[in-house]
Design an enzyme around this catalytic site. Structure first.
Site, mmCIF file in Angstrom:
data_model
loop_
_atom_site.group_PDB
_atom_site.id
_atom_site.type_symbol
_atom_site.label_atom_id
_atom_site.label_comp_id
_atom_site.label_asym_id
_atom_site.label_seq_id
_atom_site.Cartn_x
_atom_site.Cartn_y
_atom_site.Cartn_z
ATOM 1 N N ARG A 147 38.787 24.622 77.237
ATOM 2 C CA ARG A 147 37.873 24.764 78.442
ATOM 3 C C ARG A 147 38.672 25.647 79.551
ATOM 4 O O ARG A 147 37.984 26.507 79.919
ATOM 5 C CB ARG A 147 37.700 23.191 79.106
ATOM 6 C CG ARG A 147 36.584 22.591 78.373
ATOM 7 C CD ARG A 147 36.298 21.338 79.350
ATOM 8 N NE ARG A 147 37.507 20.377 79.138
ATOM 9 C CZ ARG A 147 37.859 19.433 78.272
ATOM 10 N NH1 ARG A 147 36.905 18.952 77.457
ATOM 11 N NH2 ARG A 147 38.686 18.684 78.478
ATOM 12 N N ILE A 148 39.919 25.248 79.857
ATOM 13 C CA ILE A 148 40.568 26.365 80.690
ATOM 14 C C ILE A 148 40.964 27.502 80.289
ATOM 15 O O ILE A 148 40.757 28.464 80.905
ATOM 16 C CB ILE A 148 41.996 25.484 80.967
ATOM 17 C CG1 ILE A 148 41.610 23.997 81.920
ATOM 18 C CG2 ILE A 148 42.989 26.568 81.865
ATOM 19 C CD1 ILE A 148 42.959 23.190 82.225
ATOM 20 N N ARG A 225 51.884 22.969 80.204
ATOM 21 C CA ARG A 225 52.984 21.775 80.358
ATOM 22 C C ARG A 225 54.308 22.750 80.288
ATOM 23 O O ARG A 225 54.443 23.559 79.399
ATOM 24 C CB ARG A 225 52.898 20.833 79.351
ATOM 25 C CG ARG A 225 51.616 19.952 79.914
ATOM 26 C CD ARG A 225 52.200 19.044 81.230
ATOM 27 N NE ARG A 225 51.041 18.021 81.215
ATOM 28 C CZ ARG A 225 49.926 18.018 82.298
ATOM 29 N NH1 ARG A 225 49.585 19.506 82.651
ATOM 30 N NH2 ARG A 225 49.196 17.044 82.599
ATOM 31 N N ASP A 249 53.593 27.352 87.058
ATOM 32 C CA ASP A 249 53.238 26.064 87.716
ATOM 33 C C ASP A 249 53.871 24.738 87.155
ATOM 34 O O ASP A 249 53.911 23.839 87.803
ATOM 35 C CB ASP A 249 51.946 25.829 87.515
ATOM 36 C CG ASP A 249 51.075 24.783 88.271
ATOM 37 O OD1 ASP A 249 51.152 24.912 89.469
ATOM 38 O OD2 ASP A 249 50.577 23.898 87.846
ATOM 39 N N GLU A 254 60.188 18.241 85.482
ATOM 40 C CA GLU A 254 59.616 18.219 87.262
ATOM 41 C C GLU A 254 59.831 16.742 87.560
ATOM 42 O O GLU A 254 59.985 15.666 86.938
ATOM 43 C CB GLU A 254 58.148 18.303 87.134
ATOM 44 C CG GLU A 254 57.653 19.586 86.330
ATOM 45 C CD GLU A 254 56.329 19.524 86.000
ATOM 46 O OE1 GLU A 254 55.532 18.687 86.480
ATOM 47 O OE2 GLU A 254 55.615 20.453 85.507
ATOM 48 N N HIS A 272 53.635 22.469 90.398
ATOM 49 C CA HIS A 272 52.716 21.785 89.635
ATOM 50 C C HIS A 272 51.494 21.456 90.195
ATOM 51 O O HIS A 272 50.824 20.350 90.479
ATOM 52 C CB HIS A 272 53.092 20.539 88.667
ATOM 53 C CG HIS A 272 52.308 20.151 87.597
ATOM 54 N ND1 HIS A 272 52.760 19.387 86.472
ATOM 55 C CD2 HIS A 272 50.750 20.085 87.084
ATOM 56 C CE1 HIS A 272 52.098 19.211 85.708
ATOM 57 N NE2 HIS A 272 50.798 19.750 86.031
ATOM 58 N N VAL A 273 50.874 22.567 90.812
ATOM 59 C CA VAL A 273 49.839 22.238 91.857
ATOM 60 C C VAL A 273 48.275 23.115 91.586
ATOM 61 O O VAL A 273 47.507 23.527 92.133
ATOM 62 C CB VAL A 273 49.945 22.925 93.470
ATOM 63 C CG1 VAL A 273 50.819 21.638 93.796
ATOM 64 C CG2 VAL A 273 50.509 24.174 93.249
#
Length: 302
Positions: A147-148, A225, A249, A254, A272-273
């Site tokens: 999808r992304i 990721r 990102d 993290e 990571h936003v």
């Protein structure tokens, strides 16, 4: 009396506000080996997850409500064995994550973040920035045409980029060139964007060989990721000019990222936003609130 809902990780304020208006939230994460009875619902996030030990400590657990798309930190096999439903929020993050991927391309390739630092530092008075690169007419490689990935490809096509992609197999209905081998894709494109899930198969998929194939005039964008990239190899590639730059990102550890990233002028860093917008936060809260409401309504009806 309000029903109790266990919250095992910090959750966004929008979700907390929704749930606390209806339920009594219990903020606790049971220790491994302990038993915490009477809690049919646990709320977590993609980054915190839920492992088998947590599930074992919650014998009455029936629903894990996960704020986020990624399920790599939730033991799905253990949940299946125990009859626990896992509800995440996948679809609502698609468009914002794709927007962010394009934004990172502009930020690093057009050197927008670097230009901001250049002006703020006062260097503009005595120096000139080096030219950036255009995005129009460039070749984008998408790793993971879900999808992304498809949303990124639509945007890239709209700004005049050619798109190719790789993944386990060709996607039906996708009008872009499929390249089975990621190294071959890296050799062919100007920018490689990662939008694949974190799985054992994708761990360190972007290896030293992929970065070498990408080359010194090309860029890496990661909104997937951190585990998908061999970070040690990436830092060496960025420090040594093996690749031109990166927009990141996500990271392997993290939020305790490798401090060497901070010194890299050719890299744009985000905490990571990619999917963190007001609109997405509320949409995610809608999904989880509805899932929890439905569980308690079904239980009430017997």
């Amino acid at each position: 009396m309000k029903q109790e809902v266990l919250v095992v990780a910090p959750i966004p304020p929008e979700l907390r506000e929704r749930l606390s208006s209806k339920y009594t939230l219990i903020d606790a994460k049971p220790e491994a080996g302990s038993v915490f009875s009477g809690m049919p619902i646990a709320v977590t996030t993609s980054m915190a997850g839920a492992d088998e030990a947590l599930m074992a400590s919650l014998p009455d657990l029936k629903l894990i409500a996960c704020n986020g798309t990624g399920l790599d930190k939730i033991d799905q096999e253990a949940a299946k064995v125990r009859g626990i439903t896992v509800q995440n929020t996948p679809d609502v993050v698609t468009e914002d994550t794709a927007d962010c991927a394009i934004g990172l391309m502009y930020a690093v390739v057009r050197r927008i973040a670097e230009a901001d630092r250049f002006v703020r530092s006062g260097k503009w008075k005595s120096a000139r920035m080096q030219p950036s690169r255009r995005l129009y007419s460039k070749h984008l490689g998408v790793v993971g045409m879900g999808r992304i990935g498809q949303a990124i490809a639509r945007r890239a096509s709209g700004i005049g980029m050619k798109v190719s992609y790789t993944g386990p197999k060709p996607k039906e209905g996708v009008p872009h060139e499929y390249v089975a081998d990621i190294v071959a894709l890296a050799q062919a494109v100007d920018i490689l964007v990662l939008s694949c899930p974190a799985t054992p198969q994708t761990r360190h998929l972007v290896s030293r060989a992929v970065l070498d194939a990408l080359g010194s005039q090309r860029y890496l964008i990661n909104v997937s990721r951190g585990s998908v990239v061999d970070e040690a190899a990436l830092i060496e590639a960025l420090e040594g000019g093996t690749i031109a730059g990166a927009g990141l990102d996500v990271f392997e550890n993290e939020p305790d990222i490798d401090p060497r990233f901070a010194a890299l002028e050719n890299t744009v860093l985000q905490p990571h936003v990619a999917a963190v917008t007001t609109e997405t936060r509320h949409a995610m809260a809608d999904i989880l609130e509805a899932a929890i409401d439905q569980y308690f309504e079904t239980a009430r009806q017997g």
